[in-house]
Enzyme design. Sequence first.
Site, PDB file in Angstrom:
ATOM      1  N   LYS A 155       1.009  -1.181  -0.011  1.00  0.00           N
ATOM      2  CA  LYS A 155       0.167  -0.016  -0.102  1.00  0.00           C
ATOM      3  C   LYS A 155       1.048   1.283   0.056  1.00  0.00           C
ATOM      4  CE  LYS A 155      -2.832   3.195   2.355  1.00  0.00           C
ATOM      5  NZ  LYS A 155      -2.147   4.244   1.480  1.00  0.00           N
ATOM      6  N   HIS A 156       0.938   2.009  -1.049  1.00  0.00           N
ATOM      7  CA  HIS A 156       1.562   3.345  -1.095  1.00  0.00           C
ATOM      8  C   HIS A 156       0.914   4.222  -0.603  1.00  0.00           C
ATOM      9  CE1 HIS A 156       5.166   5.276  -1.992  1.00  0.00           C
ATOM     10  NE2 HIS A 156       5.347   5.012  -3.185  1.00  0.00           N
ATOM     11  N   GLY A 207       6.653   5.899   7.874  1.00  0.00           N
ATOM     12  CA  GLY A 207       5.690   6.850   7.811  1.00  0.00           C
ATOM     13  C   GLY A 207       5.630   7.468   9.124  1.00  0.00           C
ATOM     14  N   GLU A 229       9.585   2.518  10.465  1.00  0.00           N
ATOM     15  CA  GLU A 229      10.792   3.603  10.016  1.00  0.00           C
ATOM     16  C   GLU A 229       9.741   4.676  10.166  1.00  0.00           C
ATOM     17  OE1 GLU A 229      12.695   5.281   6.804  1.00  0.00           O
ATOM     18  OE2 GLU A 229      12.569   6.702   8.576  1.00  0.00           O
TER      19      GLU A 229
END
Length: 457
Positions: A155-156, A207, A229
């Site tokens: 999922k971008h 994110g 991260e």
Amino acid sequence: MAYRTINPTTNKLVKTYPNHTDADVEAALDAAHKLYKSEWSKGPIQPRLKVLERLADLIDARKEELARIATVEMGKLISDARDEVWIIAEIARYYARNAEKFLAPTRIDSQLGDAWVEHHPIGVLLAVEPWNFPYYQLMRVFAPALAAGNPVVAKHASIVPHCATVFEELVNEAGAPKGAWTNLFITSDQVANIIADERVQGAAMTGSEGAGSAIAAQAGKYLKKSTLEMGGNDVFVVLDDADIDKAVDIGVFSRLHISGQECICAKRFVLHESIAETFLSRFTTAMAAVKIGDPLDETTRLGPLSSADAVKGLSGQVARAIEHGATLHLGGNAIEGEGNFFEPTILTNISRSNPAYFEEFFGPVAQVYVVKNDDEIVELANDSRYGLAGAVFSQNIERAKALASRIATGAIWINTFASTAPELPFGGVKRSGYGRELSELGIKEFVNQKLVLVAKS
Ligand SMILES: NC(=O)C1=CN([C@@H]2O[C@H](COP(=O)(O)OP(=O)(O)OC[C@H]3O[C@@H](n4cnc5c(N)ncnc54)[C@H](OP(=O)(O)O)[C@@H]3O)[C@@H](O)[C@H]2O)C=CC1
Ligand SMILES: CCCCCC(=O)O
């Protein structure tokens, strides 16, 4: 969440992409799980590594096109976009040429018998990634996962759907079988359902804390391994014996890289009192002089932020910092007109009671602190909820190394800006997340490190 390309330089809608349905998600998970159960994932590594080599070549061949897509979609300078396209090819080649060595059985000297550790894929992974490095964040997960035999559903971020689409096209053109990498334009709820699915064995996320916390909580609930991260509030330490001009040049570059929307860029400038005035004067002049404008223009040095919301959020953060006593030394405003532009900004006199003291400014906003000695540097650097990276400038390397070891982050860079390379582990501590990506560490995050021991006869 709608998946749309809105050019941050003009704020004009370029294209809207349809969301994937639950049936699409099921089909993706089915294909990925079947691939995991196949000889492709469990068998010899070389066919998988050949895909990575071909992928790198395909990326090289389309470098300019890919760079332009990223710049139009999230606003990074075209030169930075080319750098990103270059490094994703390097990451693919790095794992193509090193994964077999990394995943080879590791022998253990044991009194109990002949022992070794094998490295096996664990199954389908979920990747949830952000917009600031729209290709790099995907390749950082894909390359080691493919080499290890773990299929990925991804999922971008919803503001970079074109980057997401073209990355999947490249992977398929490189010969990866159906299920190796599937891009999904889905909602947060669908993400949670994927994490809960028995076929999914891990989640990698980059994110915000909010998203990371939600994903980690769901992964924890279903006992799936995760790596996170997230944000950073990295120090940029300038000691009394530093090369001031070099530190100024690198400090401006780092703070304004990706328009300041990079978790490991310089954010908290920590200046030894003896050089503070000189550094701040030169730093201010240099920040004020950068050319702001179209990121497709090769001479531009500061492009737009990723979205109108990002500008609104940053404006509010700066205003609150000033309300709580910070001094606005430079800039501080969104730039009127078309696009999501924000002035290079410097804040000083930030007390610990100011909310800004603990906040990451994801934009061209530098916080400046003045300290008396190395102990104060360490205390200030570690007085943060984050611990991602940082930089120390000194001509006394032993002194800088001693400071590096005392600052609680996932990385410290000495006499240069924090960056990334395929062979270097990437990740942090505290609210910056856990786990490492890239390097030999990264490929072992989602493998079963299985002990085998043959008892002495
Ligand atoms: N470490 C890094 O490299 C980065 C860190 N950040 C941090 O994130 C902050 C905000 O940036 P932003 O892009 O909004 O980051 P987000 O965390 O909102 O987005 C990152 C990814 O997570 C997804 N996401 C968001 N919320 C959820 C959820 N509840 N469940 C599942 N997926 C979710 C997003 O999808 P969608 O786009 O659809 O919301 C996106 O794909 C920055 O200020 C910075 O601190 C941001 C970018 C990079
Ligand atoms: C240089 C690459 C950095 C990517 C993750 C970040 O925003 O820090």
